[in-house]
Scaffold this motif. Structure first.
Motif, PDB file in Angstrom:
ATOM      1  N   ILE A  46      30.699  33.434  28.243  1.00 44.07           N
ATOM      2  CA  ILE A  46      31.502  33.238  29.460  1.00 44.07           C
ATOM      3  C   ILE A  46      32.985  33.202  29.097  1.00 44.07           C
ATOM      4  O   ILE A  46      33.824  33.800  29.780  1.00 44.07           O
ATOM      5  N   GLU A  47      33.304  32.519  28.000  1.00 46.82           N
ATOM      6  CA  GLU A  47      34.709  32.401  27.583  1.00 46.82           C
ATOM      7  C   GLU A  47      35.380  33.758  27.414  1.00 46.82           C
ATOM      8  O   GLU A  47      36.566  33.912  27.708  1.00 46.82           O
ATOM      9  N   ASN A  82      37.304  29.142  43.092  1.00 49.89           N
ATOM     10  CA  ASN A  82      38.365  28.723  44.005  1.00 49.89           C
ATOM     11  C   ASN A  82      39.634  28.521  43.177  1.00 49.89           C
ATOM     12  O   ASN A  82      39.682  28.922  42.010  1.00 49.89           O
ATOM     13  N   ARG A  83      40.644  27.913  43.756  1.00 49.91           N
ATOM     14  CA  ARG A  83      41.920  27.818  43.037  1.00 49.91           C
ATOM     15  C   ARG A  83      41.793  27.051  41.728  1.00 49.91           C
ATOM     16  O   ARG A  83      42.508  27.320  40.766  1.00 49.91           O
ATOM     17  N   SER A  84      40.866  26.071  41.689  1.00 52.74           N
ATOM     18  CA  SER A  84      40.782  25.189  40.523  1.00 52.74           C
ATOM     19  C   SER A  84      39.610  25.503  39.607  1.00 52.74           C
ATOM     20  O   SER A  84      39.696  25.301  38.401  1.00 52.74           O
ATOM     21  N   ASN A  85      38.479  25.952  40.180  1.00 52.42           N
ATOM     22  CA  ASN A  85      37.229  26.007  39.420  1.00 52.42           C
ATOM     23  C   ASN A  85      36.528  27.354  39.536  1.00 52.42           C
ATOM     24  O   ASN A  85      36.618  28.023  40.556  1.00 52.42           O
ATOM     25  N   GLN A  86      35.794  27.674  38.477  1.00 49.07           N
ATOM     26  CA  GLN A  86      34.887  28.827  38.482  1.00 49.07           C
ATOM     27  C   GLN A  86      33.470  28.344  38.208  1.00 49.07           C
ATOM     28  O   GLN A  86      33.259  27.523  37.312  1.00 49.07           O
ATOM     29  N   HIS A  87      32.513  28.886  38.934  1.00 47.12           N
ATOM     30  CA  HIS A  87      31.097  28.588  38.726  1.00 47.12           C
ATOM     31  C   HIS A  87      30.406  29.827  38.162  1.00 47.12           C
ATOM     32  O   HIS A  87      30.421  30.878  38.785  1.00 47.12           O
ATOM     33  N   TRP A  88      29.819  29.665  36.999  1.00 46.08           N
ATOM     34  CA  TRP A  88      29.165  30.751  36.287  1.00 46.08           C
ATOM     35  C   TRP A  88      27.672  30.470  36.112  1.00 46.08           C
ATOM     36  O   TRP A  88      27.256  29.314  35.993  1.00 46.08           O
ATOM     37  N   THR A  89      26.896  31.540  36.042  1.00 46.81           N
ATOM     38  CA  THR A  89      25.529  31.454  35.534  1.00 46.81           C
ATOM     39  C   THR A  89      25.408  32.438  34.381  1.00 46.81           C
ATOM     40  O   THR A  89      26.152  33.424  34.300  1.00 46.81           O
ATOM     41  N   THR A 101      18.533  29.786  30.164  1.00 41.18           N
ATOM     42  CA  THR A 101      19.419  29.945  31.312  1.00 41.18           C
ATOM     43  C   THR A 101      20.551  28.936  31.169  1.00 41.18           C
ATOM     44  O   THR A 101      20.393  27.890  30.549  1.00 41.18           O
ATOM     45  N   ALA A 102      21.677  29.266  31.766  1.00 46.27           N
ATOM     46  CA  ALA A 102      22.811  28.345  31.704  1.00 46.27           C
ATOM     47  C   ALA A 102      23.604  28.406  32.997  1.00 46.27           C
ATOM     48  O   ALA A 102      23.621  29.433  33.683  1.00 46.27           O
ATOM     49  N   THR A 103      24.233  27.285  33.333  1.00 46.71           N
ATOM     50  CA  THR A 103      25.265  27.268  34.360  1.00 46.71           C
ATOM     51  C   THR A 103      26.488  26.610  33.744  1.00 46.71           C
ATOM     52  O   THR A 103      26.373  25.746  32.878  1.00 46.71           O
ATOM     53  N   ALA A 104      27.647  27.041  34.185  1.00 46.73           N
ATOM     54  CA  ALA A 104      28.875  26.466  33.636  1.00 46.73           C
ATOM     55  C   ALA A 104      29.936  26.384  34.712  1.00 46.73           C
ATOM     56  O   ALA A 104      29.971  27.207  35.633  1.00 46.73           O
ATOM     57  N   VAL A 105      30.778  25.377  34.590  1.00 49.35           N
ATOM     58  CA  VAL A 105      31.966  25.256  35.419  1.00 49.35           C
ATOM     59  C   VAL A 105      33.176  25.334  34.501  1.00 49.35           C
ATOM     60  O   VAL A 105      33.227  24.643  33.476  1.00 49.35           O
TER      61      VAL A 105
END
Lengths: 270, 270
Positions: A46-47, A82-89, A101-105
């Motif tokens: 993700i990075e 959104n302006r502050s956060n990203q939600h990833w899977t 599986t993973a989720t990340a903020v």
């Protein structure tokens, strides 16, 4: 020469925007790779996504099936931003399907009142604690400098009342810390049930959630220094226990809080 | 007449094997529905899938965007299963896209050594604690009987040294507990940063992970009784803090351990 941890999380572009990685023998656990390396690879995928913004805030990795030695594929999806956060899977796959599986903020830290409420364990400096080589047959532990302050792995069959373990740990050979390294260190602890049973029993992490409390600049300041890792179980309930953990900088900053749920059997072969 | 919590997690089959639900005014928070109700609906969707086996062990819900009042759709996927565990992913969507993602582990508990290492707070019985009506303007709290033992919501502007809150809580009107209810109760706490700042500030949960330590039979034994809910922050770091929480039965069983990371601003309008 590439550092073994670097090799374990090294990802190359594949077809259909997937990333390809490969397990390395230096990060092998008793079966398959160290779960912390799997978590680190998923976070690292993700990075390095071109749409990634901000630093990791939360990472949950579910270990769905054993990872076989060899190649794996990681797919990442930016679900929402959104302006502050990203939600990833994200998913890690091998030939026979999804293995994790993973989720990340990810998020942007900003100027705001801050404070640490947890209390760092009072421990001697790492130089005053003997290095443990880790048990034979667990390759990845040979790539960390482990210095147990309390709760070293038991083998005498005597149950302990507390499952707490606290140790100083850093990469060996040395390597600077980054978010992937911290994700892996969140899983550095052997299973807490060992202490409560006084000996190793079958156990494996099913799901791990890590919250990061520092930004990239603060992580960079850590260099390749030791971090203090402390963990304890709260509930051991008929085949599943939880573990709550913290990673502290030598200077007393709470870098990471992490939790996991772990499958276990008792010693009777059931 | 349907209990409001039942209505909040009621799901009907839609096209393409999706499930359709609808927010209810009784579970409204200040903006959109109570996050605990969102978590409960996602868990409930997996529970009623025909391929579901076992009881919930772990649930992570990422709150990716505000849920609008009205209809939502839940998709569930069984990613992987073995003899003991199932790994699920789920999403909640509305017209403008995904609003929440979730991962869950379901599993079968078995006979094994068990023990509780966490210590239940020493508190008076719920009958000896005054009921709080909860702040006006927070509809969902009117549907719980809240009895604060420590750490009631502050409004005097005086910062507290501890963010700990402990309360007895049950559904009002009464309703028997189940896994969905426990998932929702994991999120019953107002933001910990309020205590540290002495007053409400903008804050919202981003990601919550709940570990369940009881099976369906043990949950059924709880009936509609109070549970003891306790929570505390560990680190408040420039816009994000974590919260670690426990739910205990009146009889002293540790039912649930839960963690979340929460976005916050301080009081200066930034």
């Amino acid at each position: 020469m590439t550092h073994p941890f670097e090799a374990a999380i090294d990802l190359r572009p594949g077809a259909d925007h997937r990333l390809l990685g490969r397990t390395v023998p230096e990060y092998a656990n008793m079966v398959g790779p160290f779960g912390g390396a799997t978590a680190a690879a998923l976070l690292h995928a993700i990075e390095q996504h071109p749409d990634r913004s901000g630093d990791p805030v939360a990472l949950t990795v579910n270990f769905a099936a054993p990872v076989a030695d060899g190649q794996f594929t990681i797919d990442t999806t930016l679900v929402r931003a959104n302006r502050s956060n990203q939600h990833w899977t994200a998913t890690m796959s091998q030939d026979d399907g999804v293995v994790s599986t993973a989720t990340a903020v990810f998020g942007l830290r900003r100027d705001a009142w801050s404070g640490t409420e947890a209390v760092m364990p009072v421990v001697p400096e790492p130089g005053a604690v003997e290095r443990s080589n880790g048990p034979e047959g667990v390759a990845f532990l040979q790539n960390y400098d482990l210095r147990f302050v309390e709760g070293r792995p038991p083998g005498d069959g005597i149950p302990r009342a507390s499952s707490a373990t606290t140790l100083w740990v850093r990469h060996a050979p040395g390597r600077v810390l980054d978010f992937s390294a911290l994700a892996a260190l969140s899983d550095i602890f052997y299973p807490r049930v060992y202490l409560r049973r006084g000996k190793p029993v079958p156990a494996g992490t099913i799901s791990m959630t890590t919250y990061f409390h520092v930004d990239a600049a603060e992580v960079a300041e850590l260099g390749d220094d030791f971090v203090l890792a402390t963990a304890q179980g709260q509930q051991f309930a008929r085949g599943y226990f939880d573990q709550t953990a913290q990673l502290w900088s030598r200077g007393g900053a709470l870098l990471v809080t992490s939790n996991q749920t772990v499958y276990y059997k008792d010693s009777f072969g059931r």
